[in-house]
Design a protein around this motif. Structure first.
Motif, mmCIF file in Angstrom:
data_model
loop_
_atom_site.group_PDB
_atom_site.id
_atom_site.type_symbol
_atom_site.label_atom_id
_atom_site.label_comp_id
_atom_site.label_asym_id
_atom_site.label_seq_id
_atom_site.Cartn_x
_atom_site.Cartn_y
_atom_site.Cartn_z
ATOM 1 N N LYS A 108 -11.647 -7.696 -1.121
ATOM 2 C CA LYS A 108 -12.675 -7.180 -2.029
ATOM 3 C C LYS A 108 -13.188 -5.813 -1.594
ATOM 4 O O LYS A 108 -13.243 -4.864 -2.392
ATOM 5 N N GLU A 109 -13.576 -5.690 -0.306
ATOM 6 C CA GLU A 109 -14.146 -4.440 0.179
ATOM 7 C C GLU A 109 -13.150 -3.297 0.093
ATOM 8 O O GLU A 109 -13.506 -2.169 -0.252
ATOM 9 N N THR A 110 -11.879 -3.587 0.396
ATOM 10 C CA THR A 110 -10.852 -2.542 0.354
ATOM 11 C C THR A 110 -10.710 -1.972 -1.055
ATOM 12 O O THR A 110 -10.650 -0.750 -1.246
ATOM 13 N N LEU A 165 -14.292 -15.108 -9.986
ATOM 14 C CA LEU A 165 -13.415 -16.200 -10.405
ATOM 15 C C LEU A 165 -12.736 -16.831 -9.198
ATOM 16 O O LEU A 165 -12.660 -18.065 -9.072
ATOM 17 N N LEU A 166 -12.250 -15.981 -8.295
ATOM 18 C CA LEU A 166 -11.602 -16.487 -7.079
ATOM 19 C C LEU A 166 -12.598 -17.255 -6.214
ATOM 20 O O LEU A 166 -12.263 -18.301 -5.639
ATOM 21 N N GLN A 178 -1.921 -13.944 -9.281
ATOM 22 C CA GLN A 178 -1.144 -14.715 -10.259
ATOM 23 C C GLN A 178 -0.261 -15.740 -9.569
ATOM 24 O O GLN A 178 -0.200 -16.910 -9.973
ATOM 25 N N VAL A 179 0.444 -15.317 -8.512
ATOM 26 C CA VAL A 179 1.351 -16.220 -7.786
ATOM 27 C C VAL A 179 0.569 -17.373 -7.159
ATOM 28 O O VAL A 179 1.000 -18.532 -7.192
ATOM 29 N N ALA A 180 -0.616 -17.058 -6.593
ATOM 30 C CA ALA A 180 -1.430 -18.096 -5.949
ATOM 31 C C ALA A 180 -1.820 -19.187 -6.941
ATOM 32 O O ALA A 180 -1.731 -20.383 -6.640
ATOM 33 N N GLY A 188 -8.603 -17.515 -0.260
ATOM 34 C CA GLY A 188 -9.490 -16.986 0.774
ATOM 35 C C GLY A 188 -9.034 -15.621 1.260
ATOM 36 O O GLY A 188 -9.856 -14.711 1.482
ATOM 37 N N GLU A 189 -7.732 -15.447 1.463
ATOM 38 C CA GLU A 189 -7.194 -14.159 1.902
ATOM 39 C C GLU A 189 -7.391 -13.087 0.823
ATOM 40 O O GLU A 189 -7.677 -11.925 1.132
#
Length: 746
Positions: free
Chosen positions: A687-689, A735-736, A669-671, A681-682
């Motif tokens: 995703k895997e975690t 979406l990201l 949300q902040v991004a 990107g970060e």
């Protein structure tokens, strides 16, 4: 004994002020919707004009007070103690009922509510007297003024049909002559329209509306009535000349002038006609108290035949009431909520439809389509071409965002105000308590229909909205009658204790609704709705979509956490609220998808790539809400069906996922809110975690199911929550990834 009646008079005074506040909040739609919908002048100017109109109207309403004293029942058949019970029951019912409608944002009729409350309370007390005197039920006609009551109720109901029909016919003729390109017509057309319009306002408001108020000289009113044609002809000539000069020499928009005068006139007619609904009963009660106190007779022996006499004019009290109405108009947020309902149903363009279609609205629209096709078969082609030309929308270019455009143009606003003012003023001049809400609302709906505002894309929703409002009107009548009769009977049985208890119950309900409304407004401010894309470039689309993504992610995070909390504590109410939150979010995304046609049409040729980007974003947002919808509905269904609660270790595992997801969604949300696209990107790297965290919980549940789990319902729900959470993460990551790739290309 006298102390209880002093308390009742004080209570009625408090209830009168409260009733003025809730009544104006509801009835503001009557005179604000046309001016606000057309955006002819600033909101501040509209409020000032309406305030002046209310002040004048309040001073002209004294003649209407007779309705509360003798319009519904025969006061000579009741004693003082019975009359006071009737009046208390009416006022308590009125403020509770109107405040509920205000909170829902639904316009209802203060006239209908007061008439049916008086009728209900009077019938209840009449039946008590008939029972005590061992009289036949048919003798109720001696207590109730049936002829006058039927006349009032018939007039109110008939106003619905008349207002809609007259509004539709006049608007059709006006649009046929002026078209949507009315600003390109010769100056004399606007001047003539102004002359006719202002003449209508001058006669029906100044002459009819103020005829019984002792403000105008009696000689002037008499001359105008006896020489009607001369008066109207002179007015048309004078106002047409003034309108022409204003349009040509002073460059004043005549339509804007009509809207200002019409708003003043309608506000004045509203106050003159409806003030009786708010203070008529307390004034009658106060006069009754003075008569009884001077008589020295016991309250159960003092006949109220004195109420049949003409009420004395009290200008100071009327002025105070007008001041309360004006202050309410300026500061009531509920008033603006009710106005929004009426404006949205009249809007010429597309809007977020508040009402869902129903069987009746669907069949009514289908019937009208068939009837219209039949008429088109009869009309000659030349007539159809002429009508279609007049009703062709204005194609004037504008740089104003769609959200800031008026709901309808100034021609329709003018017709709304003029027709409503004329009808209400006639009723006021005849001392007939016509429903201003019914008239103004149905006139607006009639002109909307004639103006083709209810097109194929919106008709079924708008008609459903109108049917909902009309249904609410009938509900008002039934509820008002029933509640007032019950309250009156309870006061008769409970005496002083019931009177005091019901009074404080009404105050408690007002405070409760106020706090609830305040809380909802605060939540609405924190949770902004998604906005339609209006940009024509790819960069603008990226900016606007970022706001919608930030809002969606924030609301998703809140709903997900609230669902798990409600599930852990077994709170059905909390889960129901979360489910409603998902439905609201889903409706907003559906609305964005419904706007895709207009979005693509408005795109610049060099930015067509943006349409694919925007459509993909909407697709991912829809996928997110679908996963969220399953999580909320499945949890609500489980708890609502009283199945076994989740085990402690299941709740603990879900809370661990919620904590990790909360950190991820907050950062997302902040991004987007801060446009820190480099952060995306970060976030994708997590995703895997997140996946592994959910997968681990699934494997643990599989092991538990084989060894210790004993509830099939729990297992089904738990696996469903975990799998949908995994899908939710997948959809947010997609979406990201879309935004990340677009940012790199830019």
């Amino acid at each position: 004994m006298e102390n209880i009646y002093i308390f009742m008079i004080a209570a009625l005074a408090i209830l009168a002020i409260a009733d003025l506040v809730v009544g104006v909040s509801n009835d503001a739609v009557n005179f604000l919707n046309s001016a606000i919908g057309s955006k002819a002048v600033s909101f501040r100017t509209i409020m000032i004009v309406a305030s002046i109109g209310i002040a004048f109207g309040a001073l002209s309403s004294s003649g209407m007070m007779e309705v509360a004293r003798k319009g519904i029942f025969d006061p000579s058949q009741f004693y003082f103690n019975e009359i006071m019970i009737i009046f208390m029951a009416v006022m308590i019912t009125d403020i509770i009922l109107l405040d509920i409608f205000n909170s829902l944002g639904m316009p209802t009729s203060t006239t209908v509510s007061i008439v049916f409350e008086l009728l209900g309370a009077a019938v209840a007390m009449s039946l008590v007297k008939i029972s005590n005197n061992n009289e036949a039920f048919s003798t109720i006609v001696n207590y109730i003024n049936t002829e006058q009551a039927v006349k009032i109720i018939s007039g109110i109901l008939l106003s619905v049909f008349i207002a809609f029909t007259v509004g539709a016919i006049i608007q059709f003729i006006t649009r046929l002559l002026l078209t949507f390109n009315f600003d390109k017509k010769p100056g004399w057309t606007a001047a003539l329209f102004g002359g006719l319009s202002i003449t209508g306002i001058a006669y029906f408001i100044i002459i009819k509306g103020l005829k019984g108020a002792d403000i105008l000289p009696a000689e002037f009113s008499a001359w105008a009535s006896e020489n009607l044609l001369a008066f109207l002809g002179l007015n048309v000539a004078i106002w047409t000349v003034i309108s022409f000069i204003a349009q040509s020499a002073l460059k004043i928009n005549v339509y804007r002038l009509i809207i200002i005068l019409g708003t003043f006139a309608l506000a004045m007619a509203f106050a003159g006609n409806d003030l009786v609904n708010f203070i008529g009963v307390p004034m009658a009660a106060y006069n009754s108290f003075l008569d009884w106190a001077a008589s020295g007779t016991a309250p159960e022996l003092f006949s109220m035949e004195g109420l049949a006499a003409k009420v004395p004019t009290q200008p100071l009290l009327l002025l105070v009431a007008g001041l309360v109405m004006v202050l309410t108009l300026w500061f009531s947020k509920k008033a603006r909520r009710v106005v929004k309902t009426s404006v949205d149903l009249s809007r010429q363009d597309e809007v977020k439809e508040r009402f869902r279609p129903n069987w009746l609205s669907q069949n009514l629209v289908r019937s009208v389509i068939v009837a219209n096709a039949s008429i088109n078969m009869i009309l000659p082609q030349s007539a159809k071409n002429g009508i279609n030309t007049s009703f062709k929308d204005s194609e004037s270019a504008t740089t104003v965002p769609k959200s800031e455009l008026p709901a309808f143009d100034m021609v329709r606003a003018s017709v709304n105000l003029i027709i409503a003012s004329v009808l209400i003023s006639i009723a006021t001049g005849l001392k007939l308590p016509l429903s201003t809400t019914y008239v103004t609302f149905m006139v607006a709906m009639g002109t909307s229909l004639a103006d083709r505002a209810w097109g194929a894309e919106s008709a079924v929703y708008r008609v459903a909205g109108v049917l909902n409002v009309i249904g609410g009107w009938f509900l008002t009548a039934i509820t008002a009658f029933t509640a007032a009769s019950i309250f009156a009977y309870l006061m008769y049985l409970g005496g002083h204790y019931a009177i005091i208890g019901l009074f404080f119950f009404a105050i408690l309900m007002l405070v409760r609704n106020y706090l609830s409304s305040k809380k909802k407004n605060k939540e609405a401010q924190l949770e902004e709705d998604l906005q339609k894309a209006e940009s024509q470039t790819i960069s603008g689309i990226i900016e606007e979509s970022a706001d919608n993504i930030a809002k969606t992610v924030s609301r998703t995070n809140k709903i997900y956490s609230n669902v798990l909390k409600g599930l852990a504590k077994g709170k059905v109410g909390s889960l129901k609220k979360s489910r409603a939150g998902v439905e609201k979010l889903n409706d907003e995304i559906d609305e964005l998808r419904g706007n895709i046609f207009y979005f693509i049409k408005n795109l610049e040729e060099t930015s067509v790539r943006g349409s694919n980007f925007y459509i993909e974003i909407l697709g991912f947002l829809e996928d997110i809400t679908q996963s969220l919808e399953y999580i909320a509905k499945a949890s609500y269904k489980h708890v609502n069906n009283n199945h076994k609660p989740l085990r402690f270790n299941q709740i603990r595992d879900l809370q661990e996922i919620d904590q990790k997801l909360d950190e991820f969604l907050t950062a997302t949300q902040v991004a987007f809110k801060e446009r820190n696209y480099a952060q995306i990107g970060e976030l994708l790297g997590q995703k895997e975690t997140l996946y592994n965290s959910v997968t681990e919980k699934i494997q643990k549940q599989v092991a538990r199911t084989r060894t210790e789990e004993s509830s099939p319902k729990n297992t089904t729900l738990y696996f469903g929550l975990l799998l949908e959470t995994k899908d939710l993460i997948e959809e947010i990551m997609n979406l990201l990834d879309l935004y990340h790739n677009e940012h790199q290309q830019s």
